[in-house]
Design an enzyme around this catalytic site. Sequence first.
Site, PDB file in Angstrom:
ATOM      1  N   HIS A 146       0.824  -1.026   0.104  1.00  0.00           N
ATOM      2  CA  HIS A 146       0.005  -0.155  -0.065  1.00  0.00           C
ATOM      3  C   HIS A 146       0.851   1.226   0.053  1.00  0.00           C
ATOM      4  CE1 HIS A 146      -3.701   2.370   1.274  1.00  0.00           C
ATOM      5  NE2 HIS A 146      -2.598   3.114   1.796  1.00  0.00           N
ATOM      6  N   GLU A 147       1.879   1.114   0.952  1.00  0.00           N
ATOM      7  CA  GLU A 147       2.841   2.568   0.937  1.00  0.00           C
ATOM      8  C   GLU A 147       3.715   2.632  -0.302  1.00  0.00           C
ATOM      9  OE1 GLU A 147       2.094   4.870   3.258  1.00  0.00           O
ATOM     10  OE2 GLU A 147       0.491   3.669   4.188  1.00  0.00           O
TER      11      GLU A 147
END
Length: 494
Positions: A146-147
């Site tokens: 996600h990051e």
Amino acid sequence: MIPIPVVVCVLGGWCVIYLADTLLRSSSSLKASYEDWLMSYGLSISPFHMRWQTALFNRLFYSWGRWKPRFLYLWFSIGMVFGIVAMFGSVVLLGKTLMQTLTLMITEAPAVQNDRMLQVVVPGVNLPISQLTYFFTAILISGIIHEVGHGVAAIREQVRFNGFGIFIFIIYPGAFVDLFTTHLQLISPVQQLRIFCAGVWHNFVLGVASLIVLFLLPAILFPFYYTGVGALVTEVTEDSPANGPRGLFVGDLVTNLQDCSVRGVEDWNSCLGEISQKTQIGYCINAATLQQLSFPARVYRRLDGTVECCSNSSLTNICFSYSNNLDSHLYACLPARKAIEASQVCRTNMDCQKDFVPSLCVTPSLENQTRLIRVKHPPHIDMLFVGHPMHLQYTVSLSSFVPRHNFLSIDLPVVIETMCKYLISLSGALAVINAVPCFALDGQWILNSFLEATLASLIVEKQNRELVGFLILLAGSVLLAANVALGLWLVTAR
């Protein structure tokens, strides 16, 4: 309820960490060196929260963000569209889940609970302790992917990337990226959307990739494992009714449950479900053999209306019911293994009329939910299981993958399969939750950038656009909080 040992361990561990941090910070001789040590390693500690940030991966992120600019532009533009759709879709999904939860609370219908797409997961309550490694690993991988999406998209849009980090909040791990806020505010709303939607987009891609791996796993592992020949036993719990000298052992290959063929784990589960829903199957026994094996016994009725004709102390005999031309309610106490060992299954006496040998269809007379199940696992003698089929399902772990060579682990396909399932569910859940227009989540920034990109010409005053955004965020936050609170209550309090 959440297990007390779990609560004690979590609270105790955080108390020790926070107490040690407080003592070191209050020490006049150790404070400076301790704070320098924390700063040098990028560590920070606060109540129930610990984080680590580093610039070690900055060069790697910059190389990713500058790789094939046109492809990345298309990639994150698709992600932007997906993120906007996901923002609206998450609201619909949370609304549907809330209605299902309220219906479940009112009607207490178990079917509604099974249909709920989003459920609160509490380790030790509705998540087995044995699955915690998969759970937390999947959360961490989903958070990192996600990051990474945010970081690479930010570099692609010329936003300065300061660093990457990992944190632990209570017991849940996660990841984050540190971006230069001033640069982020100077770019256009569409560019901001590409960055803010990248995390949700990457979670979706991770879920799809895990689904593809899960679907293609038989083909991927084909050189080492073969499938379609049965269900391989990988674990039998100590309290399992299948545990014993004539039970199932690790490495056994189950091929049949009664007359239901088992080619893999899915067949095993479907066969057990079918057996539990249908009436007990019978077995063809020669009339002469029936008379020879039958023990004289007293017949009495159980509380549920079923009939018992064997001594309660017998571990090998079972009461069977049958009918002949004269009487349709006859009972015989028979040694189970001898009675059914070489018998074919049947439903009525007509199924047994073969080769002109007089045979009868005898059916085990058991309690309503109890079944006699013959489990074939050649070359071993068949296991005879008496009990609820679900007890067999929950206490025996199996795999559809059979090693081609003895040195191969029987657990490896199970590990890969289980991890893929957790990545699909948790990465998908992270995408849905982060897309919700809610304070402190990606949905907040996606909504703000979306409003700036679409309503700037309709609502000229920025203050009014911010007010619209605030009201939507407030509603989204209430919707999410209601789902979490009621879902947690359903899991822990009921």
